[in-house]
Design a protein around this motif. Sequence first.
Motif, PDB file in Angstrom:
ATOM      1  N   ASP A 266     -58.298 -29.876 -78.740  1.00 48.28           N
ATOM      2  CA  ASP A 266     -57.060 -30.093 -79.481  1.00 48.28           C
ATOM      3  C   ASP A 266     -56.767 -28.931 -80.421  1.00 48.28           C
ATOM      4  OD1 ASP A 266     -56.738 -33.043 -78.666  1.00 48.28           O
ATOM      5  OD2 ASP A 266     -58.761 -32.967 -79.497  1.00 48.28           O
ATOM      6  N   ALA A 267     -55.487 -28.669 -80.621  1.00 53.10           N
ATOM      7  CA  ALA A 267     -55.072 -27.560 -81.476  1.00 53.10           C
ATOM      8  C   ALA A 267     -53.860 -27.980 -82.304  1.00 53.10           C
ATOM      9  CB  ALA A 267     -54.745 -26.340 -80.621  1.00 53.10           C
ATOM     10  N   GLY A 268     -53.458 -27.077 -83.185  1.00 50.26           N
ATOM     11  CA  GLY A 268     -52.286 -27.343 -84.015  1.00 50.26           C
ATOM     12  C   GLY A 268     -52.067 -26.191 -84.969  1.00 50.26           C
ATOM     13  N   GLY A 269     -51.144 -26.384 -85.892  1.00 48.58           N
ATOM     14  CA  GLY A 269     -50.891 -25.344 -86.869  1.00 48.58           C
ATOM     15  C   GLY A 269     -49.549 -25.505 -87.543  1.00 48.58           C
ATOM     16  N   LYS A 270     -49.349 -24.736 -88.596  1.00 51.20           N
ATOM     17  CA  LYS A 270     -48.072 -24.752 -89.299  1.00 51.20           C
ATOM     18  C   LYS A 270     -46.999 -24.062 -88.466  1.00 51.20           C
ATOM     19  CE  LYS A 270     -45.807 -23.755 -93.669  1.00 51.20           C
ATOM     20  NZ  LYS A 270     -45.929 -23.137 -95.011  1.00 51.20           N
ATOM     21  N   LEU A 271     -47.405 -23.060 -87.691  1.00 54.70           N
ATOM     22  CA  LEU A 271     -46.452 -22.337 -86.865  1.00 54.70           C
ATOM     23  C   LEU A 271     -46.357 -22.962 -85.478  1.00 54.70           C
ATOM     24  CD1 LEU A 271     -47.370 -18.625 -87.732  1.00 54.70           C
ATOM     25  CD2 LEU A 271     -45.709 -20.143 -88.856  1.00 54.70           C
ATOM     26  N   ALA A 272     -45.271 -22.679 -84.800  1.00 57.44           N
ATOM     27  CA  ALA A 272     -45.106 -23.151 -83.433  1.00 57.44           C
ATOM     28  C   ALA A 272     -46.181 -22.534 -82.541  1.00 57.44           C
ATOM     29  CB  ALA A 272     -43.721 -22.782 -82.913  1.00 57.44           C
ATOM     30  N   PRO A 273     -46.583 -23.223 -81.485  1.00 63.90           N
ATOM     31  CA  PRO A 273     -47.626 -22.673 -80.612  1.00 63.90           C
ATOM     32  C   PRO A 273     -47.151 -21.430 -79.880  1.00 63.90           C
ATOM     33  CG  PRO A 273     -46.609 -24.584 -79.592  1.00 63.90           C
ATOM     34  CD  PRO A 273     -46.071 -24.511 -80.993  1.00 63.90           C
ATOM     35  N   PRO A 274     -48.042 -20.468 -79.676  1.00 70.17           N
ATOM     36  CA  PRO A 274     -47.675 -19.303 -78.873  1.00 70.17           C
ATOM     37  C   PRO A 274     -47.249 -19.741 -77.476  1.00 70.17           C
ATOM     38  CG  PRO A 274     -49.770 -18.956 -79.989  1.00 70.17           C
ATOM     39  CD  PRO A 274     -49.429 -20.394 -80.171  1.00 70.17           C
ATOM     40  N   LYS A 275     -46.320 -19.030 -76.903  1.00 63.65           N
ATOM     41  CA  LYS A 275     -45.861 -19.345 -75.551  1.00 63.65           C
ATOM     42  C   LYS A 275     -47.049 -19.323 -74.596  1.00 63.65           C
ATOM     43  CE  LYS A 275     -42.436 -18.103 -72.061  1.00 63.65           C
ATOM     44  NZ  LYS A 275     -41.331 -17.166 -71.706  1.00 63.65           N
ATOM     45  N   GLY A 276     -47.197 -20.368 -73.809  1.00 63.31           N
ATOM     46  CA  GLY A 276     -48.299 -20.445 -72.857  1.00 63.31           C
ATOM     47  C   GLY A 276     -49.480 -21.249 -73.359  1.00 63.31           C
ATOM     48  N   THR A 277     -49.403 -21.797 -74.594  1.00 58.47           N
ATOM     49  CA  THR A 277     -50.495 -22.625 -75.123  1.00 58.47           C
ATOM     50  C   THR A 277     -50.741 -23.816 -74.202  1.00 58.47           C
ATOM     51  OG1 THR A 277     -50.091 -21.999 -77.418  1.00 58.47           O
ATOM     52  CG2 THR A 277     -51.203 -24.106 -77.049  1.00 58.47           C
TER      53      THR A 277
ATOM     54  N   GLY B 280     -62.505 -13.475 -95.798  1.00 61.06           N
ATOM     55  CA  GLY B 280     -63.782 -13.801 -96.434  1.00 61.06           C
ATOM     56  C   GLY B 280     -64.460 -14.948 -95.727  1.00 61.06           C
ATOM     57  N   PRO B 281     -65.672 -15.315 -96.162  1.00 65.56           N
ATOM     58  CA  PRO B 281     -66.406 -16.410 -95.528  1.00 65.56           C
ATOM     59  C   PRO B 281     -65.704 -17.745 -95.718  1.00 65.56           C
ATOM     60  CG  PRO B 281     -67.486 -15.760 -97.558  1.00 65.56           C
ATOM     61  CD  PRO B 281     -66.416 -14.741 -97.309  1.00 65.56           C
ATOM     62  N   THR B 282     -66.019 -18.671 -94.852  1.00 66.55           N
ATOM     63  CA  THR B 282     -65.435 -20.006 -94.920  1.00 66.55           C
ATOM     64  C   THR B 282     -66.429 -20.972 -95.551  1.00 66.55           C
ATOM     65  OG1 THR B 282     -66.298 -20.814 -92.807  1.00 66.55           O
ATOM     66  CG2 THR B 282     -64.297 -19.459 -92.733  1.00 66.55           C
ATOM     67  N   GLN B 283     -66.076 -22.258 -95.534  1.00 66.63           N
ATOM     68  CA  GLN B 283     -67.006 -23.264 -96.021  1.00 66.63           C
ATOM     69  C   GLN B 283     -67.560 -24.108 -94.882  1.00 66.63           C
ATOM     70  OE1 GLN B 283     -65.834 -25.397 -99.504  1.00 66.63           O
ATOM     71  NE2 GLN B 283     -65.004 -23.601-100.476  1.00 66.63           N
ATOM     72  N   GLY B 284     -67.328 -23.671 -93.653  1.00 66.96           N
ATOM     73  CA  GLY B 284     -67.861 -24.399 -92.499  1.00 66.96           C
ATOM     74  C   GLY B 284     -67.202 -23.989 -91.201  1.00 66.96           C
ATOM     75  N   CYS B 285     -65.966 -23.523 -91.276  1.00 71.82           N
ATOM     76  CA  CYS B 285     -65.198 -23.161 -90.085  1.00 71.82           C
ATOM     77  C   CYS B 285     -65.560 -21.768 -89.573  1.00 71.82           C
ATOM     78  CB  CYS B 285     -63.709 -23.214 -90.402  1.00 71.82           C
ATOM     79  SG  CYS B 285     -63.115 -24.854 -90.809  1.00 71.82           S
ATOM     80  N   VAL B 286     -64.905 -21.402 -88.478  1.00 67.80           N
ATOM     81  CA  VAL B 286     -64.992 -20.044 -87.935  1.00 67.80           C
ATOM     82  C   VAL B 286     -63.580 -19.473 -87.978  1.00 67.80           C
ATOM     83  CG1 VAL B 286     -65.447 -18.641 -85.886  1.00 67.80           C
ATOM     84  CG2 VAL B 286     -66.956 -20.572 -86.448  1.00 67.80           C
ATOM     85  N   SER B 287     -63.412 -18.298 -88.579  1.00 67.38           N
ATOM     86  CA  SER B 287     -62.070 -17.721 -88.731  1.00 67.38           C
ATOM     87  C   SER B 287     -61.955 -16.406 -87.974  1.00 67.38           C
ATOM     88  CB  SER B 287     -61.740 -17.519 -90.213  1.00 67.38           C
ATOM     89  OG  SER B 287     -62.645 -16.623 -90.829  1.00 67.38           O
ATOM     90  N   LEU B 288     -60.782 -16.206 -87.369  1.00 70.43           N
ATOM     91  CA  LEU B 288     -60.499 -15.045 -86.536  1.00 70.43           C
ATOM     92  C   LEU B 288     -59.126 -14.480 -86.894  1.00 70.43           C
ATOM     93  CD1 LEU B 288     -61.615 -17.009 -83.461  1.00 70.43           C
ATOM     94  CD2 LEU B 288     -62.571 -14.742 -83.860  1.00 70.43           C
ATOM     95  N   ARG B 289     -58.899 -13.222 -86.567  1.00 69.67           N
ATOM     96  CA  ARG B 289     -57.606 -12.611 -86.833  1.00 69.67           C
ATOM     97  C   ARG B 289     -56.484 -13.387 -86.130  1.00 69.67           C
ATOM     98  NH1 ARG B 289     -60.484  -7.502 -85.576  1.00 69.67           N
ATOM     99  NH2 ARG B 289     -59.483  -7.699 -83.541  1.00 69.67           N
ATOM    100  N   PRO B 290     -55.277 -13.385 -86.682  1.00 67.55           N
ATOM    101  CA  PRO B 290     -54.195 -14.181 -86.090  1.00 67.55           C
ATOM    102  C   PRO B 290     -53.904 -13.847 -84.633  1.00 67.55           C
ATOM    103  CG  PRO B 290     -53.366 -12.706 -87.823  1.00 67.55           C
ATOM    104  CD  PRO B 290     -54.851 -12.712 -87.923  1.00 67.55           C
ATOM    105  N   GLU B 291     -53.991 -12.554 -84.283  1.00 71.17           N
ATOM    106  CA  GLU B 291     -53.717 -12.194 -82.888  1.00 71.17           C
ATOM    107  C   GLU B 291     -54.774 -12.755 -81.946  1.00 71.17           C
ATOM    108  OE1 GLU B 291     -55.681  -8.448 -84.724  1.00 71.17           O
ATOM    109  OE2 GLU B 291     -54.316 -10.063 -85.346  1.00 71.17           O
ATOM    110  N   VAL B 292     -56.002 -12.887 -82.434  1.00 72.49           N
ATOM    111  CA  VAL B 292     -57.066 -13.471 -81.608  1.00 72.49           C
ATOM    112  C   VAL B 292     -56.836 -14.974 -81.444  1.00 72.49           C
ATOM    113  CG1 VAL B 292     -59.544 -13.870 -81.401  1.00 72.49           C
ATOM    114  CG2 VAL B 292     -58.710 -11.692 -82.316  1.00 72.49           C
ATOM    115  N   MET B 293     -56.428 -15.639 -82.523  1.00 74.72           N
ATOM    116  CA  MET B 293     -56.118 -17.064 -82.418  1.00 74.72           C
ATOM    117  C   MET B 293     -54.995 -17.295 -81.410  1.00 74.72           C
ATOM    118  SD  MET B 293     -58.158 -18.967 -84.148  1.00 74.72           S
ATOM    119  CE  MET B 293     -57.199 -20.477 -84.004  1.00 74.72           C
TER     120      MET B 293
END
Length: 284
Positions: free
Chosen positions: A173-184, A249-262
């Motif tokens: 499952d996914a989601g976000g404040k922004l609309a999904p990239p085309k092809g999600t 910076g570091p998270t408190q449990g998640c894994v974070s990636l650059r927006p283009e990678v997401m």
Amino acid sequence: MAARHSRPGTRTASTRTRLTWRGKAVSGLAVTTLVGTALWAWPASGDDHDKLSAGQDDRPRAAAPGSPGGKGGHGLDVRASGDRNAPTGHRRIPGLSDATRQRIPAASRQVLVVTGKGPDAHDAEVVLYTRAEGSDDWRPGAAWPAHNASRGWTKDHRYGDLRSPQGVFTLTDAGGKLAPPKGTKLPYDRNDHFVAHGTGVEGEPLEGAFDYVIAINYNRVPGTSPLDGTRPLGAKKGGGVWLHVDHGGPTQGCVSLRPEVMRELLRTLDPAQHPVIVMGPAGH
């Protein structure tokens, strides 16, 4: 800084009713959780999303893809998976223990490997491995830098421990404040409640961190919006563990990636290929 949210709002990219996700009711908001150093209001049952955040869970469901130990709450049920990487002459996913390889479900053809720099480090590398149907030859994609929790990794994640849960978990499952990239391809909940306030562990702003998120099926119910805060293993085991946009910076449990990678992951991860994430320090 606390942010209060009412209830999950707008539905998936294809738009469904406000309070359902794949036809299921989504729990109301109740709990306040910490994000970075920011407070978050959260779906019923609190926990730590990146310790940060938003609801995740893992409802005990028999042998559902995504729960180590066969309990739906902690990763994947892999009792019948076997080690499909073992045959000689086939390319295995490197850097994993045999025990971890055996937890990768036999049906999975997309494995996102998050390798921490060390058990207590918060820097990591992420590689998506894929294989063709009927093949045991795993092919790596690009290597992306990432952040994990500020204190590294743990096999026994607890709310507020500032460590990322180690293991094998499904991605559904996914989601976000922004609309999904085309092809999600993953079900996507576009929702204004994906907002992080305040600052991260090192004081960096969290704005935009939840523009795109992919729920990691640790202590959450697969098949629901990432905003669902149900915790099958209980609130003490944490939850709300996501892949999300890096905030520097570091998270408190998640894994974070650059927006283009997401965006790339959202276009690539395919429910038909049963994607999973394998996360932990090198050699886990």
